[in-house]
Write an enzyme that holds these catalytic residues in place. Structure first.
Site, PDB file in Angstrom:
ATOM      1  N   CYS A   1       0.831  -1.211   0.000  1.00  0.00           N
ATOM      2  CA  CYS A   1       0.000   0.000   0.000  1.00  0.00           C
ATOM      3  C   CYS A   1       0.860   1.254   0.000  1.00  0.00           C
ATOM      4  O   CYS A   1       1.383   1.668   1.044  1.00  0.00           O
ATOM      5  CB  CYS A   1      -0.924  -0.013   1.215  1.00  0.00           C
ATOM      6  SG  CYS A   1      -1.912   1.470   1.327  1.00  0.00           S
TER       7      CYS A   1
ATOM      8  N   CYS B   1      -0.400   4.068   2.194  1.00  0.00           N
ATOM      9  CA  CYS B   1      -0.177   3.914   3.638  1.00  0.00           C
ATOM     10  C   CYS B   1       1.283   4.184   3.993  1.00  0.00           C
ATOM     11  O   CYS B   1       1.578   4.799   5.005  1.00  0.00           O
ATOM     12  CB  CYS B   1      -0.494   2.496   4.104  1.00  0.00           C
ATOM     13  SG  CYS B   1      -1.917   1.756   3.352  1.00  0.00           S
ATOM     14  N   ASP B   2       2.198   3.675   3.173  1.00  0.00           N
ATOM     15  CA  ASP B   2       3.602   3.625   3.575  1.00  0.00           C
ATOM     16  C   ASP B   2       4.547   4.505   2.753  1.00  0.00           C
ATOM     17  O   ASP B   2       5.720   4.645   3.107  1.00  0.00           O
ATOM     18  CB  ASP B   2       4.100   2.169   3.498  1.00  0.00           C
ATOM     19  CG  ASP B   2       3.273   1.248   4.385  1.00  0.00           C
ATOM     20  OD1 ASP B   2       2.821   1.723   5.438  1.00  0.00           O
ATOM     21  OD2 ASP B   2       3.076   0.088   4.016  1.00  0.00           O
TER      22      ASP B   2
END
Ligand code: NDP
Length: 309
Positions: A134, A137-138
Site C-alpha cells: 500500500c 499507507c507507507d
C-alpha cells in the site's frame, strides 16, 4: 445466544451500503467491521470517480461518511472478526473473534479482497521493513528515496505515480512486455519522468539488512540478473477474495470468489447474500460494490419477508 435478523460481514462500500438499505427496511442489521474497518478504500488517497464528488474525496473520509450514514438509520456497527460460520442450517451460527457465537437469520457477505504478495521468503522477512502492498499507507516513509512497484495493472500504475510525487526514482517492474493498465494510467506513467518502467522483469529476490530493504535482484526475459538499489518495494499484483471461512459451504469459483445467481446477490445457500469485491473479480470499483450492497439488502429483505409468513 444472541439472535440477529440480518448480519452483515465487512465494512467497505458494499457492507455499509447494504447496512443503509437494510436499516431503512427495518431489518435491524448488525455489521461486523473485520480486520480493516472501512475496507480497502481506507488505504487510498483521493477517489475521483465516485459519482457525486465533483472535487474528489479522501478514501477514509468517504468510509467515515458511509459508516455514519449507516449508523444514522440504526445499524449496529461492531468491531470484531467473524472467524467461522456454520451455514448448514438456519438460523446460521457465526463465531466472533473465535469465541462468542451468535445466530443470524440472514447473512450479507461483503468481506472484500486482499492484496497478493509474490511469495518470496525474502519478501516475508522484510514485510513492514520496506515491503508493502500500500503506497498510500507507507509511501511517506520513502520520501526522496528510490523505490520499486511490482505489477502492470491500474493499481501498480496508480501506486507508481503516487510514489513518484514523494520519491526520487520509482522502478515499475512489469513481467510482460506491456502494461495491462487503462490507457489513461499508462500515459500518466509514461509521462512521469522519475518512473522507469522495466518491462519483462521479474523480482527474484529482495535484499536487505537489519535496517530493512536495500535492493532487489531482478531477472529479465533472457534470464539475465540485475540489481537495483531501493529502500522500499510495493506489491501491486492483484488481490484474492476473503472467502476462507466460506470454503466448502458456499459455492466459490476457481479463484475463490463467491458465485452468485446472475443479476442477484443470491449465493448457493438460501438466506446468504454476497456483495462487493468478494464476488466481483472483474470490476472491483467502489461504486459497483456500493450498488451490489444495495442489491444484497433488497434481496435479503425480500427473503426475510417471504420466510416470516
Ligand atoms: P490486475 O489483476 O489488473 O493486475 C495485476 C498486475 O500484476 C498485472 O500486471 C499482472 O501481470 C501482475 N502480476 C500478477 N502476479 C504477478 C507476479 N507473481 N509477479 C509479477 N507480476 C504479477 O490488478 P490491479 O490490482 O491492478 O487491478 C484490479 C482491478 O481494479 C482492475 O480491473 C483495475 O482496472 C481496477 N482498478 C481500477 C482503478 C481505477 O479505476 N482508479 C485503480 C486500481 C485498480 P500480467 O499482466 O502479466 O498478468
Amino acid at each position: 445466544m444472541e439472535k440477529i435478523k440480518c448480519l452483515i460481514i465487512g465494512s467497505g462500500p458494499a457492507g455499509f451500503t447494504a447496512a443503509i438499505y437494510a436499516s431503512r427496511a427495518n431489518l435491524a442489521p448488525v455489521l461486523y467491521e473485520g480486520i480493516t474497518p472501512g475496507g480497502q478504500l481506507t488505504t487510498t488517497t483521493e477517489i475521483e470517480n465516485f459519482p457525486g464528488y465533483p472535487e474528489g474525496v479522501d478514501g477514509p473520509k468517504m468510509m467515515d461518511d458511509l459508516r455514519r450514514q449507516a449508523q444514522r438509520f440504526g445499524t449496529d456497527v461492531r468491531s470484531g472478526m467473524i472467524t467461522s460460520v456454520d451455514l448448514s442450517h438456519r438460523p446460521f451460527v457465526v463465531t466472533v473473534n473465535g469465541e462468542q457465537q451468535i445466530e443470524a437469520e440472514s447473512l450479507i457477505v461483503s468481506t472484500g479482497a486482499t492484496a497478493k504478495y509474490l511469495g518470496l521468503p525474502s519478501e516475508e522477512k522484510f514485510k513492514g521493513m520496506g515491503v508493502s502492498a500500500c503506497a498510500t499507507c507507507d509511501g511517506f516513509f520513502y520520501r526522496k528515496k528510490d523505490v520499486a512497484v511490482v505489477g502492470g495493472g491500474d493499481t501498480a500504475c496508480e501506486e507508481a505515480t503516487y510514489l513518484a510525487t514523494l520519491c526520487r526514482q520509482v522502478y515499475l517492474i512489469v513481467r510482460k512486455p506491456y502494461l495491462r493498465a487503462s490507457k489513461a494510467m499508462q500515459e500518466r506513467v509514461m509521462n512521469t519522468p522519475n518512473i522507469k518502467v522495466l518491462f519483462e522483469h521479474n523480482t527474484a529476490e529482495i535484499l536487505g539488512d537489519e535496517s530493512g530493504v536495500t535492493g532487489a535482484l531482478l531477472r529479465n526475459g533472457q534470464g539475465e540478473q540485475t540489481k537495483i538499489d531501493i529502500a522500499g518495494i510495493f506489491m501491486a499484483i492483484g488481490h484474492h477474495p476473503n472467502t476462507e471461512i466460506f470454503a466448502g459451504q458456499l459455492e466459490l469459483d476457481g479463484e475463490g470468489y463467491i458465485k452468485t445467481v446472475p443479476g442477484t446477490s443470491k449465493t448457493s445457500v438460501e438466506g446468504v447474500f454476497a456483495a462487493g469485491d468478494v464476488k466481483d473479480p472483474s470490476y472491483r470499483q467502489a461504486i459497483v460494490a456500493a450498488g451490489s450492497g444495495c442489491i444484497a439488502a433488497m434481496d435479503c429483505e425480500r427473503f426475510l419477508s417471504s420466510t416470516s409468513h
